[in-house]
Design a protein around this motif. Structure first.
Motif: not given
Length: 233
Positions: A177-199
């Motif tokens: 959940l913390c990642l879900q909130e923080a990831i929004q500041c990166l302004d990513l598309d779907a593919a790169n959002t998934k990449q962040i989760y895998l990383l």
């Protein structure tokens, strides 16, 4: 930028009004968490930047090259906000252990339900919910014993029954959940959002046992269930 989603994470230790000894212990836990996440999230961002750079170099078509370069430039612009925003979430969850946090939890649960019911409209949201479930479940399974011990100790800190894995302020589900909130500041598309989760799973959750060990050791040293042992039946 719309920061309305950050209202979920408005609680801080200084506002928490917990007993002084609990405050001191929670502040120590926050320091352990901050050191851990700053180290591994920097690795995550560096790895992600390296991936984007390789994509930029290997882009053959002009449109593809331009798109990858745009993603790389965007990351360089936004990455400095990512770790502080993640740690805002960690502090919020730690500061909330002694009181009911149902309002925020209901909002987050509502988000999760919205994601799962909108899959025909927006697959990206469903995928994010699914990957959160998958990586947090794997992490909980791999660290169940130490999570159990930490949950018992958090129950003592909060003056409540032992915390289940999903209630731990920095349990795998709360981290997602913390990642879900923080990831929004990166302004990513779907593919790169998934990449962040895998990383995130590769760099953070694969090293999660280190965080559990440090937190349990810290609480033991400060007299919180120092002699706790687990007996299976």
């Amino acid at each position: 930028m719309d920061n309305s989603h950050h209202q979920l994470y408005s609680n801080t230790l200084t506002r928490s009004e917990v007993p002084e000894q609990v405050y001191i212990l929670c502040d120590g836990l926050l320091k352990i968490n901050s050191d851990f996440f700053e180290f591994y999230l920097h690795k995550l961002l560096d790895d992600f930047e390296s991936i984007l750079f390789k994509h930029t170099e290997s882009g053959l078509a002009n449109d593809s090259h331009s798109e990858h370069f745009s993603h790389l430039r965007n990351l360089k612009r936004t990455r400095h906000d990512f770790i502080p925003q993640f740690l805002v979430g960690i502090e919020h969850h730690i500061a909330s252990i002694c009181k009911s946090d149902m309002h925020a939890n209901q909002k987050l649960a509502a988000k999760s339900v919205h994601y799962s019911t909108m899959d025909l409209v927006d697959p990206k949201l469903f995928d994010e919910s699914q990957i959160q479930f998958e990586i947090s479940s794997r992490c909980e399974s791999q660290n169940s014993f130490d999570i159990f011990l930490l949950g018992q100790r958090f129950g003592v800190l909060a003056g409540r029954p032992a915390f289940e894995a999903g209630d731990l302020p920095f349990g795998p589900r709360k981290l997602c959940l913390c990642l879900q909130e923080a990831i929004q500041c990166l302004d990513l598309d779907a593919a790169n959002t998934k990449q962040i989760y895998l990383l995130f799973e590769r760099h953070v959750l694969k090293n999660y046992s280190e965080l559990l060990f440090n937190c349990n050791t810290y609480l033991i040293a400060n007299g919180v269930l120092s002699n706790l042992t687990y007996v299976s039946f």
